[in-house]
Design a protein around this motif. Structure first.
Motif, mmCIF file in Angstrom:
data_model
loop_
_atom_site.group_PDB
_atom_site.id
_atom_site.type_symbol
_atom_site.label_atom_id
_atom_site.label_comp_id
_atom_site.label_asym_id
_atom_site.label_seq_id
_atom_site.Cartn_x
_atom_site.Cartn_y
_atom_site.Cartn_z
ATOM 1 N N UNK A 207 -5.734 2.767 -0.501
ATOM 2 C CA UNK A 207 -5.953 1.393 -0.050
ATOM 3 C C UNK A 207 -5.597 0.388 -1.142
ATOM 4 N N UNK A 208 -5.911 0.725 -2.395
ATOM 5 C CA UNK A 208 -5.535 -0.158 -3.499
ATOM 6 C C UNK A 208 -4.017 -0.232 -3.638
ATOM 7 N N UNK A 209 -3.349 0.898 -3.500
ATOM 8 C CA UNK A 209 -1.899 0.889 -3.622
ATOM 9 C C UNK A 209 -1.227 0.240 -2.420
ATOM 10 N N UNK A 210 -1.921 0.171 -1.291
ATOM 11 C CA UNK A 210 -1.388 -0.600 -0.168
ATOM 12 C C UNK A 210 -1.271 -2.079 -0.533
ATOM 13 N N UNK B 266 -2.903 -0.158 8.587
ATOM 14 C CA UNK B 266 -2.542 -1.168 7.585
ATOM 15 C C UNK B 266 -1.102 -1.000 7.141
ATOM 16 N N UNK B 267 -0.676 0.242 6.993
ATOM 17 C CA UNK B 267 0.705 0.469 6.569
ATOM 18 C C UNK B 267 1.695 0.038 7.650
ATOM 19 N N UNK C 250 7.586 6.882 0.400
ATOM 20 C CA UNK C 250 7.906 5.872 1.409
ATOM 21 C C UNK C 250 8.195 4.522 0.742
ATOM 22 N N UNK C 251 7.396 4.160 -0.252
ATOM 23 C CA UNK C 251 7.608 2.892 -0.950
ATOM 24 C C UNK C 251 8.895 2.945 -1.776
ATOM 25 N N UNK D 190 -10.251 -1.146 5.982
ATOM 26 C CA UNK D 190 -10.060 0.173 5.386
ATOM 27 C C UNK D 190 -10.972 0.418 4.207
ATOM 28 N N UNK D 191 -11.124 -0.579 3.333
ATOM 29 C CA UNK D 191 -12.021 -0.436 2.191
ATOM 30 C C UNK D 191 -13.468 -0.309 2.667
#
Length: 509
Positions: free
Chosen positions: A107-110, A54-55, A165-166, A78-79
């Motif tokens: 996953x939420x922060x993605x 996903x990233x 990374x973000x 992913x979830x």
């Protein structure tokens, strides 16, 4: 080390797990995809691999960074993988649940990161303030969404690596705006200077020259005002543009704090050294960094002098009064451990004077005086000072931890001498009394009614009875019944002893 091991031993899962923290994902997309394909099926179908996939969709070109259907689909997968893993765990909470909860958070922060990338794609110099304000709400939520301090340090390390990374992506977009703004200001300043020169040269006669000089002075003052306004705007722009670096410094300080709580002093110090590589940090983060570094040195007796040097060589001019008070308190703790008692007492006093409403400063000074009293118990000078400091800290803190100060205060009252100087110090306190936290010590206060500090115990119990009568009633009733039972037991014994004495007296000739 793990990255080299995975590379040389052809272990793609280890190479991927070790490399994703330090790689530039924009340049390693093809390599990451190859490693994901080479991983075993049970790993490739897990939530960690879904997170990597996903990233990868988030680090594509600017035109594809928005919320695409692929990104939404991979987020759902992913979830779903996280939910499946959670369902396989026991219904009772176990340490195994922590890792799954951590993957849920990633996953939420993605999804939040997708909004950040979308905002970055439309950010320009003109709307930097607005866009930075939009990101601030998301980043503030990230600050509040953290693991527990007791969670494994690997969980914290994962979160720090992911967020960096973000933050790097934010820096790559925001920081170049500083150079652009500076170039624009330089060009506008040069244009203004040329306009002033032309205005001054247009007037040739004396009268016009005088008027021109006056006009030139007015123009120059306007230019100065424009420059000052430009410098203020530049400062504001710098604050917005360095948003990513500020968040980096905050998360590094937080990670170092947790590492120190876990006893990983080397990890804490090595993390704090990374802050030196950041081009811009806030004053608060600089203070937290120095405080954590000093506390790490305080844990090691052989590095006490190094910690003292760090505090002594720090320029305190830019810090607030509360921060200065905390630095002097730390300095006093180091000096006390180095047996420089007079210097330590002076440092503690300076810290308390700098910020009279700092419970930390009063509590540290109280502990120092308490230790001094324990070293020389016949001398109650330390006990008198300790009680004054403890009561000040308890009145200012308003936290449950003040119970330790109150318990220590009762012990110090029990060590009073014949002059009653310790009890007099307690009576001299006129600040706010934390009555609620005295409730936990009601049994000790009731027992103190028969001790040398009975008057002080009675005063505290009366305060509790006025504000929280229900909290005192049951303990007071139990103490009264026990006292009556003891008196009944003592009365027959006294009567029998009196009767024996009378009988013995009658039997004498």
């Amino acid at each position: 080390m793990l990255l080299d091991l995975g590379l040389h031993e052809s272990l793609p899962e280890i190479e991927l797990e070790a490399g994703w923290r330090t790689w530039d994902w924009g340049e390693r997309q093809a390599q990451v995809r190859q490693l994901l394909k080479a991983t075993p099926p049970e790993v490739a179908s897990g939530p960690r691999a879904k997170f990597y996939e996903t990233y990868l969709t988030l680090v594509k070109s600017n035109a594809e960074r928005a919320k695409t259907a692929d990104f939404q689909r991979m987020c759902k997968e992913g979830i779903k993988a996280c939910l499946q893993q959670w369902n396989e765990l026991p219904p009772v909470g176990t340490p195994a649940h922590i890792g799954t909860l951590h993957m849920f958070q990633l996953m939420v922060e993605l999804a939040d990161a997708s909004n950040i990338y979308s905002s970055l794609a439309s950010t320009k110099v003109e709307n930097l303030e607005t866009k930075s304000g939009d990101l601030k709400s998301v980043l503030q939520t990230w600050r509040e969404r953290l693991p527990n301090n007791s969670d494994p340090i690997n969980i914290w390390s994962d979160l720090v690596a992911w967020r960096q990374h973000i933050f790097k992506a934010i820096n790559d977009v925001y920081v170049p705006f500083i150079t652009q703004q500076q170039q624009q200001q330089t060009a506008s300043a040069e244009d203004g200077g040329q306009g002033d020169t032309a205005t001054k040269g247009a007037n040739k006669n004396k009268a016009d020259t005088k008027n021109g000089r006056k006009g030139g002075d007015a123009d120059s003052s306007k230019v100065d005002e424009a420059k000052s306004a430009g410098s203020a705007n530049n400062s504001a722009l710098t604050s917005y543009a360095y948003r990513g670096y500020h968040e980096m410094a905050w998360i590094i300080n937080r990670f170092a704090h947790v590492a120190r709580l876990h006893g990983l002093v080397d990890v804490c110090i090595s993390s704090l050294t990374r802050i030196y590589t950041l081009p811009n940090i806030e004053i608060q983060e600089a203070f937290l960094k120095l405080r954590e570094q000093a506390k790490c040195y305080y844990r090691r007796p052989q590095e006490l002098q190094s910690g003292l040097d760090v505090i002594s060589n720090t320029n305190l001019m830019y810090f607030s009064r509360g921060q200065k008070a905390e630095f002097f308190t730390l300095k006093g703790q180091f000096l006390a451990k180095l047996d420089k008692l007079d210097d330590a007492n002076h440092a503690f006093a300076t810290g308390a004077q700098l910020e009279l409403n700092s419970p930390k400063a009063w509590a540290a000074w109280g502990r120092y005086n308490d230790e001094c009293f324990c070293r020389n118990i016949p001398d109650t000078t330390g006990a008198v000072n300790a009680i004054s400091c403890y009561m000040q800290a308890a009145g200012l803190s308003k936290r449950p931890r003040v119970r330790r100060f109150l318990a220590r205060t009762l012990w110090l009252l029990s060590q009073d001498n014949a002059n009653g100087s310790v009890c007099a110090a307690f009576d001299a306190y006129t600040g706010e009394m934390p009555t609620w936290y005295w409730i936990a010590l009601v049994p000790q206060l009731l027992a103190g009614l028969d001790a040398s500090y009975s008057r002080q115990s009675q005063q505290i119990l009366l305060r509790i009875a006025k504000q929280y009568p229900q909290a005192l009633y049951y303990a007071l009733r139990t103490a009264r019944e026990e006292s009556l039972i003891q008196r009944r037991q003592q009365t027959p014994a006294a009567d029998s002893s009196t009767a024996d004495a009378a009988t013995a007296g009658q039997g004498q000739p």
